[in-house]
Scaffold this motif. Structure first.
Motif, PDB file in Angstrom:
ATOM      1  N   GLU A  60       0.861  -1.178   0.000  1.00 57.13           N
ATOM      2  CA  GLU A  60       0.000   0.000   0.000  1.00 57.13           C
ATOM      3  C   GLU A  60       0.897   1.227   0.000  1.00 57.13           C
ATOM      4  OE1 GLU A  60      -2.586  -0.171   3.333  1.00 57.13           O
ATOM      5  OE2 GLU A  60      -3.476  -2.113   2.761  1.00 57.13           O
TER       6      GLU A  60
ATOM      7  N   ARG B  43       1.572   5.598  -0.119  1.00 56.87           N
ATOM      8  CA  ARG B  43       1.139   6.980   0.079  1.00 56.87           C
ATOM      9  C   ARG B  43       2.141   7.857  -0.666  1.00 56.87           C
ATOM     10  NH1 ARG B  43      -2.047  10.359   2.917  1.00 56.87           N
ATOM     11  NH2 ARG B  43      -1.255  12.482   3.095  1.00 56.87           N
TER      12      ARG B  43
ATOM     13  N   ASP C  53       2.918  12.024  -1.352  1.00 57.64           N
ATOM     14  CA  ASP C  53       2.637  13.445  -1.155  1.00 57.64           C
ATOM     15  C   ASP C  53       3.468  14.243  -2.141  1.00 57.64           C
ATOM     16  OD1 ASP C  53       0.858  13.189   1.093  1.00 57.64           O
ATOM     17  OD2 ASP C  53       2.603  12.655   2.296  1.00 57.64           O
TER      18      ASP C  53
ATOM     19  N   PHE D 220      -2.555   2.618  -4.312  1.00 55.57           N
ATOM     20  CA  PHE D 220      -3.126   3.536  -3.333  1.00 55.57           C
ATOM     21  C   PHE D 220      -4.538   3.046  -3.011  1.00 55.57           C
ATOM     22  CE2 PHE D 220      -0.121   5.663  -6.097  1.00 55.57           C
ATOM     23  CZ  PHE D 220       0.723   6.281  -5.191  1.00 55.57           C
TER      24      PHE D 220
ATOM     25  N   SER E  74      -7.273   9.432  -0.998  1.00 55.67           N
ATOM     26  CA  SER E  74      -6.626  10.387  -0.097  1.00 55.67           C
ATOM     27  C   SER E  74      -5.171  10.055   0.175  1.00 55.67           C
ATOM     28  CB  SER E  74      -7.387  10.453   1.238  1.00 55.67           C
ATOM     29  OG  SER E  74      -7.441   9.175   1.856  1.00 55.67           O
ATOM     30  N   ASN E  75      -4.699   8.889  -0.310  1.00 58.05           N
ATOM     31  CA  ASN E  75      -3.301   8.498  -0.095  1.00 58.05           C
ATOM     32  C   ASN E  75      -2.364   9.006  -1.179  1.00 58.05           C
ATOM     33  OD1 ASN E  75      -3.967   7.157   2.225  1.00 58.05           O
ATOM     34  ND2 ASN E  75      -4.020   5.128   1.307  1.00 58.05           N
ATOM     35  N   ILE E  76      -2.903   9.762  -2.139  1.00 60.65           N
ATOM     36  CA  ILE E  76      -2.064  10.388  -3.161  1.00 60.65           C
ATOM     37  C   ILE E  76      -2.547  11.831  -3.300  1.00 60.65           C
ATOM     38  CG2 ILE E  76      -3.505   9.317  -4.959  1.00 60.65           C
ATOM     39  CD1 ILE E  76      -1.047   9.388  -6.807  1.00 60.65           C
ATOM     40  N   THR E  77      -1.770  12.763  -2.761  1.00 59.74           N
ATOM     41  CA  THR E  77      -2.281  14.104  -2.554  1.00 59.74           C
ATOM     42  C   THR E  77      -1.279  15.195  -2.915  1.00 59.74           C
ATOM     43  OG1 THR E  77      -1.464  14.237  -0.264  1.00 59.74           O
ATOM     44  CG2 THR E  77      -3.642  13.265  -0.583  1.00 59.74           C
TER      45      THR E  77
END
Length: 222
Positions: free
Chosen positions: A33, A35, A37, A158, A162-165
């Protein structure tokens, strides 16, 4: 067979940490999984860096634990964790650290991260790193960010949008998470996929068409 030997023999860098794996097929063997940013410059006019966090599945994590737990105390100390990070860092170099970064469809050169960090949380391996484009990416046109393994060996995705922002986008920019439909992606890229296979049947980077992406669109203001 030891991990460093796998790193040389197998196409996928993360596949290298499996101690008893066969040849990579056309489907994932390792799952994580992610993330991501996207970090903007202080003036919010360009992309300064990408901050990655990958949490790996239990099987892969336990394999890493067994391979690197040199003192057999069922945990990895700071030196052992550094060995994990250094091995993954070296192995992923030829795959651009699984990063997908394009501007108007063209790949953006990225500077290799100086190092990675490795940790364990709830018996799962965590890899963290930050990378920067070789030149700041101006917020103009269509910009895509994602993570993919060109060998299909590792599935890094992802689980939530919301895990790629990205935070602090200028008012003229929009962002959305794109999750390609595999059947549609194959249909739309059939000719390219066929040509890529015959040009290099050992592997291509066409798996990027299946990758989940954060798409930024920044038309000129006015």
């Amino acid at each position: 067979m030891h991990l460093k030997q796998h790193a040389i023999m197998l196409a996928s860098a993360l596949a290298a940490t499996f101690a008893a794996v066969g040849a990579a097929g056309a489907h994932p063997h390792v799952f994580a999984e992610a993330r991501l940013d996207v970090i903007l410059s202080p003036d919010h006019q360009s992309v300064k860096a990408l901050r990655h966090l990958w949490r790996f599945d239990d099987l892969f994590s336990s394999t890493v634990m067994m391979e690197f737990d040199k003192n057999s105390d069922l945990k990895l100390d700071d030196k052992e964790l550094k060995d994990v990070a250094d091995t993954v860092h070296a192995s992923l170099a030829e795959f651009n650290y699984f990063q997908l970064v394009t501007v108007d469809g063209k790949d953006v050169p990225m500077t290799p991260p100086p190092h990675l960090m490795a940790n364990f949380d709830n018996d799962q391996l965590i890899i963290l790193f930050e990378s920067e484009p070789k030149e700041p990416i101006k917020l103009a046109g269509k910009i895509d960010f994602g993570v993919y393994d060109p060998t299909f060996y590792t599935a890094i995705d992802f689980t939530e949008d919301s895990n790629i922002t990205v935070e602090g986008l200028p008012s003229n920019c929009t962002s959305k998470v794109i999750r390609p439909d595999p059947d549609e992606a194959i249909k739309e890229n059939q000719k390219t996929l066929t040509e890529a296979f015959f040009n290099d049947p050992t592997g291509t980077d066409m798996s990027k068409i299946f990758a989940t992406k954060l798409e930024l669109n920044c038309p000129p203001e006015g």
